[in-house]
Design a protein around this motif. Sequence first.
Motif, PDB file in Angstrom:
ATOM      1  N   VAL A 111       0.825  -1.209   0.000  1.00 36.55           N
ATOM      2  CA  VAL A 111       0.000   0.000   0.000  1.00 36.55           C
ATOM      3  C   VAL A 111       0.860   1.260   0.000  1.00 36.55           C
ATOM      4  O   VAL A 111       0.550   2.235  -0.696  1.00 36.55           O
ATOM      5  CB  VAL A 111      -0.976  -0.013   1.202  1.00 36.55           C
ATOM      6  CG1 VAL A 111      -1.675   1.342   1.344  1.00 36.55           C
ATOM      7  CG2 VAL A 111      -2.014  -1.106   1.025  1.00 36.55           C
ATOM      8  N   MET A 125       1.826   2.137  -3.494  1.00 34.12           N
ATOM      9  CA  MET A 125       0.801   2.508  -4.471  1.00 34.12           C
ATOM     10  C   MET A 125      -0.080   3.671  -4.030  1.00 34.12           C
ATOM     11  O   MET A 125      -0.783   4.270  -4.836  1.00 34.12           O
ATOM     12  CB  MET A 125      -0.089   1.299  -4.802  1.00 34.12           C
ATOM     13  CG  MET A 125      -0.828   0.648  -3.628  1.00 34.12           C
ATOM     14  SD  MET A 125      -2.248   1.512  -2.911  1.00 34.12           S
ATOM     15  CE  MET A 125      -3.431   1.329  -4.243  1.00 34.12           C
ATOM     16  N   LEU A 126      -0.066   4.029  -2.750  1.00 36.02           N
ATOM     17  CA  LEU A 126      -1.005   5.012  -2.223  1.00 36.02           C
ATOM     18  C   LEU A 126      -0.853   6.406  -2.850  1.00 36.02           C
ATOM     19  O   LEU A 126      -1.880   7.054  -3.148  1.00 36.02           O
ATOM     20  CB  LEU A 126      -0.877   5.095  -0.694  1.00 36.02           C
ATOM     21  CG  LEU A 126      -2.143   5.496   0.080  1.00 36.02           C
ATOM     22  CD1 LEU A 126      -3.308   4.609  -0.269  1.00 36.02           C
ATOM     23  CD2 LEU A 126      -1.880   5.465   1.584  1.00 36.02           C
ATOM     24  N   PHE A 154      -2.594   6.242  -6.084  1.00 35.55           N
ATOM     25  CA  PHE A 154      -4.034   6.069  -5.846  1.00 35.55           C
ATOM     26  C   PHE A 154      -4.696   7.416  -5.556  1.00 35.55           C
ATOM     27  O   PHE A 154      -5.733   7.760  -6.146  1.00 35.55           O
ATOM     28  CB  PHE A 154      -4.250   5.105  -4.671  1.00 35.55           C
ATOM     29  CG  PHE A 154      -5.668   5.060  -4.171  1.00 35.55           C
ATOM     30  CD1 PHE A 154      -6.658   4.414  -4.901  1.00 35.55           C
ATOM     31  CD2 PHE A 154      -6.012   5.655  -2.963  1.00 35.55           C
ATOM     32  CE1 PHE A 154      -7.974   4.367  -4.438  1.00 35.55           C
ATOM     33  CE2 PHE A 154      -7.314   5.615  -2.494  1.00 35.55           C
ATOM     34  CZ  PHE A 154      -8.297   4.972  -3.230  1.00 35.55           C
ATOM     35  N   THR A 203      -7.252   9.210  -8.110  1.00 36.01           N
ATOM     36  CA  THR A 203      -8.637   9.258  -7.625  1.00 36.01           C
ATOM     37  C   THR A 203      -9.123  10.687  -7.437  1.00 36.01           C
ATOM     38  O   THR A 203     -10.278  11.012  -7.771  1.00 36.01           O
ATOM     39  CB  THR A 203      -8.766   8.488  -6.293  1.00 36.01           C
ATOM     40  OG1 THR A 203      -8.308   7.148  -6.482  1.00 36.01           O
ATOM     41  CG2 THR A 203     -10.217   8.458  -5.814  1.00 36.01           C
ATOM     42  N   ASP A 209     -13.773   6.563  -3.416  1.00 35.41           N
ATOM     43  CA  ASP A 209     -13.737   6.970  -4.820  1.00 35.41           C
ATOM     44  C   ASP A 209     -13.719   8.493  -4.906  1.00 35.41           C
ATOM     45  O   ASP A 209     -13.656   9.182  -3.878  1.00 35.41           O
ATOM     46  CB  ASP A 209     -14.898   6.375  -5.617  1.00 35.41           C
ATOM     47  CG  ASP A 209     -16.266   6.773  -5.057  1.00 35.41           C
ATOM     48  OD1 ASP A 209     -16.365   7.863  -4.441  1.00 35.41           O
ATOM     49  OD2 ASP A 209     -17.238   6.015  -5.224  1.00 35.41           O
ATOM     50  N   LEU A 249      -2.139  -6.270  -7.536  1.00 39.68           N
ATOM     51  CA  LEU A 249      -2.413  -4.881  -7.908  1.00 39.68           C
ATOM     52  C   LEU A 249      -2.197  -4.641  -9.399  1.00 39.68           C
ATOM     53  O   LEU A 249      -2.906  -3.834 -10.017  1.00 39.68           O
ATOM     54  CB  LEU A 249      -1.513  -3.948  -7.096  1.00 39.68           C
ATOM     55  CG  LEU A 249      -1.623  -2.449  -7.394  1.00 39.68           C
ATOM     56  CD1 LEU A 249      -3.027  -1.942  -7.081  1.00 39.68           C
ATOM     57  CD2 LEU A 249      -0.587  -1.662  -6.601  1.00 39.68           C
ATOM     58  N   GLU A 254      -8.341  -3.604 -10.363  1.00 40.43           N
ATOM     59  CA  GLU A 254      -8.586  -2.204 -10.009  1.00 40.43           C
ATOM     60  C   GLU A 254      -8.214  -1.964  -8.541  1.00 40.43           C
ATOM     61  O   GLU A 254      -8.121  -2.907  -7.748  1.00 40.43           O
ATOM     62  CB  GLU A 254     -10.079  -1.875 -10.215  1.00 40.43           C
ATOM     63  CG  GLU A 254     -10.561  -2.020 -11.641  1.00 40.43           C
ATOM     64  CD  GLU A 254      -9.963  -0.948 -12.548  1.00 40.43           C
ATOM     65  OE1 GLU A 254      -9.760   0.192 -12.068  1.00 40.43           O
ATOM     66  OE2 GLU A 254      -9.677  -1.277 -13.716  1.00 40.43           O
ATOM     67  N   TYR A 255      -8.056  -0.678  -8.176  1.00 45.53           N
ATOM     68  CA  TYR A 255      -7.691  -0.329  -6.810  1.00 45.53           C
ATOM     69  C   TYR A 255      -8.686  -0.873  -5.785  1.00 45.53           C
ATOM     70  O   TYR A 255      -8.300  -1.423  -4.752  1.00 45.53           O
ATOM     71  CB  TYR A 255      -7.601   1.193  -6.647  1.00 45.53           C
ATOM     72  CG  TYR A 255      -6.419   1.827  -7.337  1.00 45.53           C
ATOM     73  CD1 TYR A 255      -5.118   1.361  -7.138  1.00 45.53           C
ATOM     74  CD2 TYR A 255      -6.597   2.920  -8.193  1.00 45.53           C
ATOM     75  CE1 TYR A 255      -4.037   1.949  -7.769  1.00 45.53           C
ATOM     76  CE2 TYR A 255      -5.511   3.523  -8.826  1.00 45.53           C
ATOM     77  CZ  TYR A 255      -4.243   3.032  -8.619  1.00 45.53           C
ATOM     78  OH  TYR A 255      -3.164   3.609  -9.240  1.00 45.53           O
ATOM     79  N   SER A 256      -9.978  -0.706  -6.059  1.00 44.36           N
ATOM     80  CA  SER A 256     -10.989  -1.147  -5.094  1.00 44.36           C
ATOM     81  C   SER A 256     -10.917  -2.651  -4.865  1.00 44.36           C
ATOM     82  O   SER A 256     -10.987  -3.127  -3.730  1.00 44.36           O
ATOM     83  CB  SER A 256     -12.389  -0.754  -5.569  1.00 44.36           C
ATOM     84  OG  SER A 256     -12.670  -1.320  -6.838  1.00 44.36           O
ATOM     85  N   PHE A 311      -8.309  -4.511  -5.266  1.00 43.21           N
ATOM     86  CA  PHE A 311      -7.057  -4.723  -4.531  1.00 43.21           C
ATOM     87  C   PHE A 311      -7.294  -4.598  -3.027  1.00 43.21           C
ATOM     88  O   PHE A 311      -6.893  -5.471  -2.234  1.00 43.21           O
ATOM     89  CB  PHE A 311      -6.034  -3.694  -5.015  1.00 43.21           C
ATOM     90  CG  PHE A 311      -4.797  -3.569  -4.172  1.00 43.21           C
ATOM     91  CD1 PHE A 311      -3.821  -4.556  -4.177  1.00 43.21           C
ATOM     92  CD2 PHE A 311      -4.594  -2.439  -3.383  1.00 43.21           C
ATOM     93  CE1 PHE A 311      -2.660  -4.426  -3.403  1.00 43.21           C
ATOM     94  CE2 PHE A 311      -3.441  -2.305  -2.613  1.00 43.21           C
ATOM     95  CZ  PHE A 311      -2.483  -3.303  -2.627  1.00 43.21           C
ATOM     96  N   PHE A 312      -7.981  -3.538  -2.596  1.00 41.92           N
ATOM     97  CA  PHE A 312      -8.256  -3.347  -1.172  1.00 41.92           C
ATOM     98  C   PHE A 312      -9.191  -4.429  -0.633  1.00 41.92           C
ATOM     99  O   PHE A 312      -9.013  -4.911   0.497  1.00 41.92           O
ATOM    100  CB  PHE A 312      -8.856  -1.959  -0.928  1.00 41.92           C
ATOM    101  CG  PHE A 312      -7.874  -0.828  -1.080  1.00 41.92           C
ATOM    102  CD1 PHE A 312      -6.689  -0.803  -0.364  1.00 41.92           C
ATOM    103  CD2 PHE A 312      -8.137   0.223  -1.957  1.00 41.92           C
ATOM    104  CE1 PHE A 312      -5.776   0.238  -0.495  1.00 41.92           C
ATOM    105  CE2 PHE A 312      -7.239   1.275  -2.095  1.00 41.92           C
ATOM    106  CZ  PHE A 312      -6.050   1.285  -1.370  1.00 41.92           C
TER     107      PHE A 312
END
Length: 491
Positions: free
Chosen positions: A313, A316-317, A320, A324, A381, A441, A445-447, A449-450
């Motif tokens: 994280v 990538m944060l 992100f 976003t 989002d 990842l 998609e990011y969502s 991934f989480f």
Amino acid sequence: MSGSEKFKIFSFQGKMKILHLSWFAFFITFVVWFNFAPLLQSVKESLGLTTAEIKTLLILNVAFTIPARVLVGMLTDKYGPRLVYSLLLAVCSIPCFVFALSDNFVQAAIARFALGLIGAGFVIGIRLVSEWFPHNELGTAEGIYGGWGNFGSAAAAFTLPTVAVIFGGENGWRYAMAITGFMSLFFSVVFYRNVTDTPKGATYYKPKKAGAMEVTSKGDFYLLLVMKVPMYAALALLAWKLSPTGIGMFTDSTVTIIYLLLAAIYLFDASQVWKVNKHVFEKPVPELHQYKFKQVAVLNVLYFATFGSELAVVSMLPLFFAETFELTPVIAGMVASAYAFMNLMSRPGGGWLSDKFGRKPTLLILTAGLAVGYFVMGLVDSAWPVWLAVIAAMGCSFFVQSGEGAVFAAVPLIKRRMTGQIAGMTGAYGNVGAVTYLTILSLVEYSTFFYIIAGTAVIGFITLLFMEEPSGQIAEVNDDGSITMIDVAKA
């Protein structure tokens, strides 16, 4: 005994001196290990590297850490933290200097791969701190060691670009990296001259046999072999990412050779496990000397989900937040840094909670919070206010890093003479998690991934139900054959 002293965080005497020297040694290892990321663009331009080559260097930076943590854990148990940490800091300054002097991609790649070794420093301090602090302070001490040392990556991100600018020119990054190498080399001497493995008069217990982790039952023998597989699988996954299917650094034939080599090393590893532990098939180990390897396995899974997700994280944060909320890279980096900053208090907090309320109850609560935290992150989002997304990230980070502190509050309470090996394996699982999550990842998609991380946290919670709260005492044999009983919980 040192354990009878009060826990005074601003003291630099006795056990507190050891704690401060330990976390700072760990801090330096993280500064050196992560000195590349904040200077990435300068390195790319100076050496004329492609984006694919930069990604390769990032992968190589973490690859060697997986086996290194296991190996360094064994060396720590055998030779003691003082010698092993001092040597690690000194030896790893060499590839740091090599990278600073690199003229092409091949030189940089070899140096970056070798620098993965310094990521193993963490496990050395876990053993050292456990020798100096009693069970009722161990979680707090290990949490401070891990949390404050871990902050080295954030410190590198904040300071090294400025240092590079001060020296100026296209070679500014070289001076910045070389300075971190000198820090590591200098502190290796400071550490060696000021640390002892145990308090005066205490015994440093070593494994009876070298070459593999000891187990005390047939079932644990097979479980150990199973738990080794993901570490080799992660290295195979890294090789796949470097194949023509991934970023194309290696040819298909080279990757095939790597796969075969990993299989051969696993078989050799398994033979060493048999060599060290075949006696458990001949006669039972006396109950006094038994420990349950399932405790190690559970902590491995939990560290996979906690530290593994943190490494993934953190990398990538910034992107992100930038994508976003349409933030500039600088603003996105500052916003995302809130996640890493939580380390200063969260990891010690997780250790303190473990000391106060017990290892298993604390881990259950923090793992549940971890699952919820990442589920909430999956909901973020562009419709969210940025401030609310930051709060969600910080809340998630609290459970991630507190969970790491709680994991290593339990690690030293399993079997004292093997604490380095246990910490090494658990620490390696954190890197296995990072490789796994970063690969995921690249595919989703990011969502999603989480949500996947939240799902693995749920698996960790279920696994945790099989863990037993450390209790009573563990037995260790002295050189003269006498037995010492070490407290692991309140009587």
